[in-house]
Design a protein around this motif. Structure first.
Motif, PDB file in Angstrom:
ATOM      1  N   GLY A   9       0.847  -1.584   0.050  1.00 36.93           N
ATOM      2  CA  GLY A   9      -0.310  -0.348  -0.072  1.00 36.93           C
ATOM      3  C   GLY A   9       0.911   1.805   0.007  1.00 36.93           C
ATOM      4  O   GLY A   9       2.266   1.224   0.798  1.00 36.93           O
ATOM      5  N   PRO A  10       0.324   2.285  -0.711  1.00 34.40           N
ATOM      6  CA  PRO A  10      -0.318   1.625  -1.935  1.00 34.40           C
ATOM      7  C   PRO A  10      -0.425   0.829  -2.865  1.00 34.40           C
ATOM      8  O   PRO A  10       0.592   0.449  -2.730  1.00 34.40           O
ATOM      9  N   SER A  11      -1.103  -0.090  -3.073  1.00 37.40           N
ATOM     10  CA  SER A  11      -1.132  -0.807  -3.824  1.00 37.40           C
ATOM     11  C   SER A  11      -1.784  -1.331  -5.316  1.00 37.40           C
ATOM     12  O   SER A  11      -2.109   0.172  -5.700  1.00 37.40           O
ATOM     13  N   ALA A  12      -1.899  -2.270  -5.861  1.00 36.38           N
ATOM     14  CA  ALA A  12      -2.206  -2.182  -6.868  1.00 36.38           C
ATOM     15  C   ALA A  12      -3.560  -1.593  -7.252  1.00 36.38           C
ATOM     16  O   ALA A  12      -4.495  -2.178  -6.809  1.00 36.38           O
ATOM     17  N   LEU A  13      -3.709  -1.505  -8.334  1.00 35.67           N
ATOM     18  CA  LEU A  13      -5.493  -0.989  -8.726  1.00 35.67           C
ATOM     19  C   LEU A  13      -6.210  -1.400 -10.142  1.00 35.67           C
ATOM     20  O   LEU A  13      -5.110  -2.336 -11.052  1.00 35.67           O
ATOM     21  N   ILE A 189     -16.809   1.309  11.441  1.00 34.48           N
ATOM     22  CA  ILE A 189     -15.102   0.864  11.004  1.00 34.48           C
ATOM     23  C   ILE A 189     -15.006   2.208  10.057  1.00 34.48           C
ATOM     24  O   ILE A 189     -15.462   2.756   9.556  1.00 34.48           O
ATOM     25  N   TYR A 190     -13.696   2.078   9.879  1.00 33.92           N
ATOM     26  CA  TYR A 190     -12.184   3.323   9.454  1.00 33.92           C
ATOM     27  C   TYR A 190     -11.752   2.510   8.660  1.00 33.92           C
ATOM     28  O   TYR A 190     -11.582   1.325   8.838  1.00 33.92           O
ATOM     29  N   ALA A 191     -11.314   2.741   7.306  1.00 34.02           N
ATOM     30  CA  ALA A 191     -10.261   2.139   6.321  1.00 34.02           C
ATOM     31  C   ALA A 191      -9.142   3.324   5.636  1.00 34.02           C
ATOM     32  O   ALA A 191     -10.315   3.923   4.331  1.00 34.02           O
ATOM     33  N   GLY A 192      -8.602   3.384   5.478  1.00 33.51           N
ATOM     34  CA  GLY A 192      -7.595   4.146   4.279  1.00 33.51           C
ATOM     35  C   GLY A 192      -8.009   3.847   3.226  1.00 33.51           C
ATOM     36  O   GLY A 192      -8.073   1.841   2.988  1.00 33.51           O
ATOM     37  N   ALA A 193      -8.413   4.505   2.545  1.00 38.16           N
ATOM     38  CA  ALA A 193      -8.657   3.761   0.372  1.00 38.16           C
ATOM     39  C   ALA A 193      -7.279   3.106   0.030  1.00 38.16           C
ATOM     40  O   ALA A 193      -7.688   1.438  -0.734  1.00 38.16           O
ATOM     41  N   GLY A 198      -9.491   2.233  -3.684  1.00 38.16           N
ATOM     42  CA  GLY A 198      -8.259   3.014  -4.703  1.00 38.16           C
ATOM     43  C   GLY A 198      -7.372   3.385  -4.046  1.00 38.16           C
ATOM     44  O   GLY A 198      -6.506   3.150  -3.091  1.00 38.16           O
ATOM     45  N   PRO A 199      -7.365   4.612  -4.637  1.00 39.18           N
ATOM     46  CA  PRO A 199      -5.760   5.198  -4.183  1.00 39.18           C
ATOM     47  C   PRO A 199      -5.241   5.935  -2.884  1.00 39.18           C
ATOM     48  O   PRO A 199      -6.693   5.967  -2.016  1.00 39.18           O
ATOM     49  N   SER A 200      -4.885   6.059  -2.356  1.00 42.13           N
ATOM     50  CA  SER A 200      -4.734   7.105  -1.166  1.00 42.13           C
ATOM     51  C   SER A 200      -4.731   8.353  -1.267  1.00 42.13           C
ATOM     52  O   SER A 200      -5.443   9.014  -2.274  1.00 42.13           O
ATOM     53  N   GLY A 201      -5.149   9.258  -0.432  1.00 44.27           N
ATOM     54  CA  GLY A 201      -5.731  10.268  -0.362  1.00 44.27           C
ATOM     55  C   GLY A 201      -7.617  10.123   0.440  1.00 44.27           C
ATOM     56  O   GLY A 201      -7.394  11.724   1.074  1.00 44.27           O
ATOM     57  N   TYR A 337      -3.890  -8.150  -2.282  1.00 48.08           N
ATOM     58  CA  TYR A 337      -5.324  -7.144  -2.655  1.00 48.08           C
ATOM     59  C   TYR A 337      -6.256  -7.973  -3.322  1.00 48.08           C
ATOM     60  O   TYR A 337      -6.244  -8.136  -4.530  1.00 48.08           O
ATOM     61  N   ASN A 338      -7.523  -7.007  -3.603  1.00 50.05           N
ATOM     62  CA  ASN A 338      -8.922  -7.042  -4.234  1.00 50.05           C
ATOM     63  C   ASN A 338      -8.326  -7.640  -6.017  1.00 50.05           C
ATOM     64  O   ASN A 338      -8.476  -7.844  -6.682  1.00 50.05           O
ATOM     65  N   ALA A 339      -7.280  -6.135  -6.511  1.00 49.93           N
ATOM     66  CA  ALA A 339      -7.262  -6.123  -7.569  1.00 49.93           C
ATOM     67  C   ALA A 339      -5.963  -6.735  -8.116  1.00 49.93           C
ATOM     68  O   ALA A 339      -5.826  -6.748  -9.277  1.00 49.93           O
ATOM     69  N   VAL A 340      -5.044  -7.672  -7.331  1.00 53.68           N
ATOM     70  CA  VAL A 340      -3.931  -8.047  -7.827  1.00 53.68           C
ATOM     71  C   VAL A 340      -4.611  -9.609  -8.089  1.00 53.68           C
ATOM     72  O   VAL A 340      -5.389  -9.949  -7.771  1.00 53.68           O
ATOM     73  N   PRO A 341      -4.287  -9.577  -9.806  1.00 53.44           N
ATOM     74  CA  PRO A 341      -5.375 -10.500 -10.666  1.00 53.44           C
ATOM     75  C   PRO A 341      -4.660 -12.209 -10.212  1.00 53.44           C
ATOM     76  O   PRO A 341      -4.073 -12.259  -9.645  1.00 53.44           O
ATOM     77  N   LEU A 342      -5.174 -13.297 -10.824  1.00 57.36           N
ATOM     78  CA  LEU A 342      -5.454 -14.282  -9.888  1.00 57.36           C
ATOM     79  C   LEU A 342      -3.781 -14.539 -10.850  1.00 57.36           C
ATOM     80  O   LEU A 342      -3.328 -15.802 -10.102  1.00 57.36           O
TER      81      LEU A 342
END
Length: 358
Positions: A9-13, A189-193, A198-201, A337-342
């Motif tokens: 993180g920041p990670s794949a989109l 519940i809180y979460a940095g994006a 999504g992207p940081s920010g 993470y979710n956006a990392v492809p199989l």
């Protein structure tokens, strides 16, 4: 060069999201401007803003008595913001320690009021998650705080305790939207994006209405959840581009079949890498005990630090990015993470299996 992005993180989109953002970058919805240039009061941006709120409510099945807020400052600001709201005189902030980020949350709360440690797995170097039976509560608890997934040590709560005497508050920065949730278990519940959303920010907060009714006259205006709830997170200029990207990521998740479908793929991805560890006859050693393993952050070591370095150097040559463990613990880490492809996880599993045979 073909890159497999396993950054923590920041990670794949999602590639599809990046491509759409690229196509709209100079002319969003016929405005002749980038979304980054639009007024946050414009009808074009407000449509994006509301869409992101509505999609998150839909995907996570957020009940009507919860508000979705878009904040700034990352999860780190939440470490202070939540005790400022709720940790009043005579109340206790109760923290379950499962890693560095829960420690940091506790550290900030101590500056504001009385705290307690409900349970901790620090003595085992955070290889596990506490048993429900080991949790210690107080009748004066203002809240009970948990970190749902631990990026540095690679552990994750498979289930959450039923807390009835106080709100359960969760930092879900690194696994929100990766699996279905029973939102009603939580007060906040809180979460940095920058992991799954999504992207940081931008930071997402999901807060129950009764917690918004707290008297917070002592809290600075910008640090009140009420302020942002009453203005639909438009009290001041929000991080518009980050929210635009969040909206596109949420649309992508919906297109994949929703959170249930995403969870299924995440389990497949993690299994590929955990199988490479478990079938290596001790060449790779996972940090987390099996029952506490994270589906988002897979942490492991080779037999020696020198072999860790050789492995990471070779992986880098082959296009694997972000496999270094956190600087505080070393070793290796694959963040799936979710956006990392199989396909990226298949490639990493194949590399791990071939490397140990060299």
């Amino acid at each position: 060069m073909n890159v497999f992005n396993f950054n923590a993180g920041p990670s794949a989109l999602p590639k599809a999201v990046l491509e759409k953002a690229q196509s709209e970058l100079l002319n969003f919805k016929g405005t002749g401007m980038s979304v980054m240039e639009l007024s946050h009061r414009s009808k074009e941006y407000e449509a994006v803003h509301q869409s992101a709120i509505d999609l998150l409510k839909e995907l996570l099945r957020i009940p009507d008595n919860y508000q979705v807020l878009f904040l700034q400052g990352g999860a780190s600001l939440q470490f202070s913001m939540l005790p400022l709201q709720f940790l009043k005189e005579g109340k206790i902030g109760n923290y379950i320690l499962t890693g560095v980020w829960s420690e940091k949350a506790l550290k900030e709360a101590k500056l504001i009021g009385e705290t307690q440690i409900a349970a901790s797995t620090k003595e085992s170097n955070y290889t596990s998650i506490p048993e429900f039976s080991d949790l210690s509560f107080n009748k004066n608890d203002a809240y009970v705080h948990v970190t749902s997934n631990n990026t540095i040590y690679g552990t994750q709560w498979a289930e959450f305790p039923d807390i009835t005497h106080a709100p359960l508050i969760a930092d879900m920065s690194s696994d929100i939207l990766s699996r279905p949730l029973d939102i009603e278990k939580f007060g906040l519940i809180y979460a940095g994006a920058q992991k799954n959303l999504g992207p940081s920010g931008v930071t997402v907060a999901i807060i129950r209405d009764d917690l918004l009714a707290e008297n917070v006259e002592h809290v600075p205006t910008m640090l009140r959840y009420q302020t942002h709830a009453e203005s639909n997170s438009l009290y001041h200029t929000p991080p518009t581009f980050a929210i635009y990207m969040l909206n596109e990521v949420l649309s992508w998740v919906k297109d994949q079949g929703g959170v249930e479908a995403i969870e299924k793929i995440n389990k497949q991805k993690a299994k590929l890498i955990y199988d490479a560890i478990d079938e290596s006859e001790g060449f790779y050693t996972g940090h987390a005990v099996k029952e506490a393993r994270s589906l988002m952050n897979i942490t492991f070591n080779l037999p020696s630090e020198e072999q860790n370095k050789v492995f990471l150097a070779k992986a880098k040559e082959l296009g694997f990015v972000g496999l270094n463990g956190h600087r505080s613990v070393g070793g290796c880490r694959a963040s799936t993470y979710n956006a990392v492809p199989l396909e990226a996880c298949i490639a990493l599993s194949d590399f791990m299996n071939s490397f140990r045979k060299l």
